[in-house]
Scaffold this motif. Structure first.
Motif, PDB file in Angstrom:
ATOM      1  N   ILE A 213       0.724  -1.281   0.035  1.00 40.03           N
ATOM      2  CA  ILE A 213      -0.224  -0.020   0.050  1.00 40.03           C
ATOM      3  C   ILE A 213       0.847   1.401   0.005  1.00 40.03           C
ATOM      4  O   ILE A 213       0.563   2.312  -0.548  1.00 40.03           O
ATOM      5  N   ALA A 214       2.019   1.128   0.686  1.00 46.69           N
ATOM      6  CA  ALA A 214       3.044   2.341   0.452  1.00 46.69           C
ATOM      7  C   ALA A 214       3.423   2.742  -0.749  1.00 46.69           C
ATOM      8  O   ALA A 214       3.503   3.564  -1.401  1.00 46.69           O
ATOM      9  N   LEU A 215       3.749   1.470  -1.553  1.00 45.11           N
ATOM     10  CA  LEU A 215       4.236   1.567  -2.884  1.00 45.11           C
ATOM     11  C   LEU A 215       3.241   2.095  -3.743  1.00 45.11           C
ATOM     12  O   LEU A 215       3.458   3.114  -4.704  1.00 45.11           O
ATOM     13  N   VAL A 216       1.916   1.717  -3.378  1.00 49.54           N
ATOM     14  CA  VAL A 216       0.701   2.210  -4.376  1.00 49.54           C
ATOM     15  C   VAL A 216       0.542   3.582  -4.087  1.00 49.54           C
ATOM     16  O   VAL A 216       0.331   4.216  -5.145  1.00 49.54           O
ATOM     17  N   ASN A 217       0.642   3.946  -2.887  1.00 50.77           N
ATOM     18  CA  ASN A 217       0.366   5.277  -2.403  1.00 50.77           C
ATOM     19  C   ASN A 217       1.282   6.168  -3.132  1.00 50.77           C
ATOM     20  O   ASN A 217       1.239   7.419  -3.929  1.00 50.77           O
ATOM     21  N   VAL A 218       2.605   5.855  -3.044  1.00 45.49           N
ATOM     22  CA  VAL A 218       3.669   6.778  -3.701  1.00 45.49           C
ATOM     23  C   VAL A 218       3.657   7.013  -5.343  1.00 45.49           C
ATOM     24  O   VAL A 218       3.715   8.057  -5.827  1.00 45.49           O
ATOM     25  N   GLN A 219       3.416   5.634  -5.763  1.00 43.99           N
ATOM     26  CA  GLN A 219       3.255   5.555  -7.495  1.00 43.99           C
ATOM     27  C   GLN A 219       1.992   6.509  -7.837  1.00 43.99           C
ATOM     28  O   GLN A 219       2.043   7.211  -8.883  1.00 43.99           O
ATOM     29  N   ALA A 220       0.842   6.256  -7.143  1.00 40.74           N
ATOM     30  CA  ALA A 220      -0.258   6.970  -7.447  1.00 40.74           C
ATOM     31  C   ALA A 220      -0.053   8.418  -7.297  1.00 40.74           C
ATOM     32  O   ALA A 220      -0.521   9.277  -8.123  1.00 40.74           O
ATOM     33  N   GLY A 221       0.671   8.739  -6.180  1.00 38.85           N
ATOM     34  CA  GLY A 221       0.961  10.330  -6.076  1.00 38.85           C
ATOM     35  C   GLY A 221       1.686  10.861  -7.228  1.00 38.85           C
ATOM     36  O   GLY A 221       1.490  12.008  -7.949  1.00 38.85           O
TER      37      GLY A 221
ATOM     38  N   ALA B 183       3.449   9.204 -16.198  1.00 37.80           N
ATOM     39  CA  ALA B 183       2.396   8.671 -15.263  1.00 37.80           C
ATOM     40  C   ALA B 183       1.694   7.271 -15.701  1.00 37.80           C
ATOM     41  O   ALA B 183       1.357   6.713 -14.795  1.00 37.80           O
ATOM     42  N   LYS B 184       2.100   6.938 -17.062  1.00 28.89           N
ATOM     43  CA  LYS B 184       1.700   5.707 -17.205  1.00 28.89           C
ATOM     44  C   LYS B 184       2.601   4.399 -16.769  1.00 28.89           C
ATOM     45  O   LYS B 184       2.184   3.558 -16.220  1.00 28.89           O
ATOM     46  N   GLU B 185       3.764   5.032 -16.739  1.00 26.92           N
ATOM     47  CA  GLU B 185       4.619   4.168 -16.170  1.00 26.92           C
ATOM     48  C   GLU B 185       4.646   3.863 -14.487  1.00 26.92           C
ATOM     49  O   GLU B 185       4.697   2.719 -13.962  1.00 26.92           O
ATOM     50  N   ALA B 186       3.962   5.207 -13.876  1.00 27.15           N
ATOM     51  CA  ALA B 186       3.881   5.016 -12.484  1.00 27.15           C
ATOM     52  C   ALA B 186       2.351   4.084 -12.261  1.00 27.15           C
ATOM     53  O   ALA B 186       2.495   3.334 -11.238  1.00 27.15           O
ATOM     54  N   LEU B 187       1.622   4.340 -13.041  1.00 30.19           N
ATOM     55  CA  LEU B 187       0.112   3.518 -12.930  1.00 30.19           C
ATOM     56  C   LEU B 187       0.640   1.885 -13.241  1.00 30.19           C
ATOM     57  O   LEU B 187       0.144   0.960 -12.775  1.00 30.19           O
ATOM     58  N   ALA B 188       1.649   1.501 -13.908  1.00 28.92           N
ATOM     59  CA  ALA B 188       2.085   0.109 -14.321  1.00 28.92           C
ATOM     60  C   ALA B 188       2.622  -0.348 -12.978  1.00 28.92           C
ATOM     61  O   ALA B 188       2.416  -1.341 -12.556  1.00 28.92           O
TER      62      ALA B 188
END
Length: 406
Positions: free
Chosen positions: A210-218, A231-236
């Motif tokens: 969840i920490a990783l998801v939070n960072v990448q989503a931000g 942004a596409k890479e972060a969503l991946a």
């Protein structure tokens, strides 16, 4: 059989009624015995003699005293012994008043300890037999006098045997109950340990991903308009972290399945073999992580391997969540003698807020994991800023079964 059981339960619930019945039976035996002449023409003759009034009074007193033998065994023994002594000295020694003293002596022996039984039994035998031999109207060698000695000895011995059997049965029952309580406590302890273990695994998996998801989503939200490729890479990365979280959650929850369930996962628990993959997820989230390994390819037990992996995972997750931006983390895995040492350092600037100061369970879970394997964990801020997590885990673990002999 049911009638007998009901009668037995009723007598146990009303012990005085049982004592009254025993007293009545003893009274009948003593009265009947007072009419028997053991020296008749045909060895034993009935009705050739009648007891005198004093003997009948002493017989009744001895029998009535037996009603209270459970409440005051010593007092009843003293009373029955007294009436037996009076009968032996002043009355017809063939009137079996001593039978009441025998029953009372049996009660004392069955309700007290062995030393008391010996003292009281010898005293009763000596006094009654000596009085009959020395002060009674019959010769000292008469069989009636010897019978008093024999019956008092039998009463004391039988009572002591009953007491020993009761103590033995009580010890067996107590041991069985203690063993049952121990089994129940062991089962509860194992259930509690398993709950804690699953809770730690769920916490580590959820907190990390969840920490990783939070960072990448931000990151994706920040660069969505200006840099859609990033942004596409972060969503991946978000999708990959979510998939990994679901897989690990499925593996953890699968431990709760019944044995033999074909749908239960068979993927092995994570360990240091997946350290590069773990570190890669943090690097993808923007955390600078360096890894140094000097464990010389040590093959660790599954429990130690998992604990080492979870310690690094939780420590890096805390670095990412609490140490601020532009942080650099260092991970080292070193084999030192019989131990494997795990160290995670970061150079986070400013006030370092760790989970134990804000109500989290990360450091607590790490400490529980390490302590369960007989290892040690030290955590704390570094001089000049940052935080340090250091775990020492034994390469060879001992199971609880070898430490707790039955």
């Amino acid at each position: 059989m049911n009638t007998l059981d009901r009668a037995r339960r009723h007598l146990k619930a009303h012990p005085m009624a049982l004592d009254a019945a025993i007293a009545a039976g003893v009274l009948a035996c003593m009265v009947a015995g007072s009419f028997v002449d053991p020296h008749g023409a045909h060895d034993v003759s009935w009705g050739l003699r009648t007891p005198d009034p004093l003997s009948l009074v002493l017989i009744v007193l001895g029998a009535v005293a037996l009603v209270f033998r459970r409440r005051a065994p010593m007092t009843v023994l003293a009373l029955t012994g007294t009436v037996s002594l009076v009968e032996a000295v002043t009355g017809d020694p063939r009137a079996p008043v001593a039978m009441s003293a025998v029953i009372a002596l049996y009660t004392v022996a069955s309700t007290t300890d062995r030393p008391t039984t010996w003292r009281v039994g010898l005293l009763t035998m000596t006094v009654l037999t000596g009085a009959s031999m020395l002060a009674g109207p019959l010769p000292w060698y008469a069989q009636e006098n010897l019978a008093i000695f024999a019956w008092t000895g039998i009463g004391a011995t039988a009572g002591d045997a009953v007491r020993s059997r009761r103590a033995f049965i009580h010890a067996i029952r107590e041991r069985a109950e203690r063993a049952e309580r121990t089994r129940e406590e062991e089962a509860r302890r194992r259930v509690a340990e398993e709950r804690l273990r699953i809770a730690r695994d769920l916490h580590d998996v959820v907190a990390h991903h969840i920490a990783l998801v939070n960072v990448q989503a931000g990151v994706a939200a920040h660069v969505m308009d200006k840099r859609p490729d990033q942004a596409k890479e972060a969503l991946a990365h978000v999708r990959e972290a979510s998939r990994s979280a679901l897989n690990e959650l499925r593996a953890t929850v699968g431990l709760l399945r019944q044995s033999g369930d074909p749908e239960a996962p068979t993927e092995p628990a994570p360990g240091l073999a997946r350290l590069d993959e773990l570190v890669g997820t943090f690097r993808n989230a923007g955390l600078h992580v360096e890894v140094a390994r000097a464990d010389n390819g040590t093959i660790l037990p599954a429990a130690v391997d998992l604990a080492a992996y979870r310690v690094i995972q939780e420590a890096l997750t805390n670095v990412q969540k609490h140490a601020g931006t532009e942080v650099k983390a260092e991970v080292s895995v070193v084999r030192v003698g019989p131990n494997i040492e795990i160290t995670v350092l970061d150079n986070g600037a400013g006030e370092d807020l760790r989970p134990q100061t804000v109500g989290g369970h990360g450091l607590l879970g790490m400490r529980e994991r390490v302590t369960a394997l007989r290892g040690t964990l030290t955590t704390g801020p570094r001089y000049g800023g940052g935080f340090r997590v250091h775990a020492i885990l034994p390469v060879k673990t001992r199971t609880r079964a070898t430490e707790d002999p039955v």
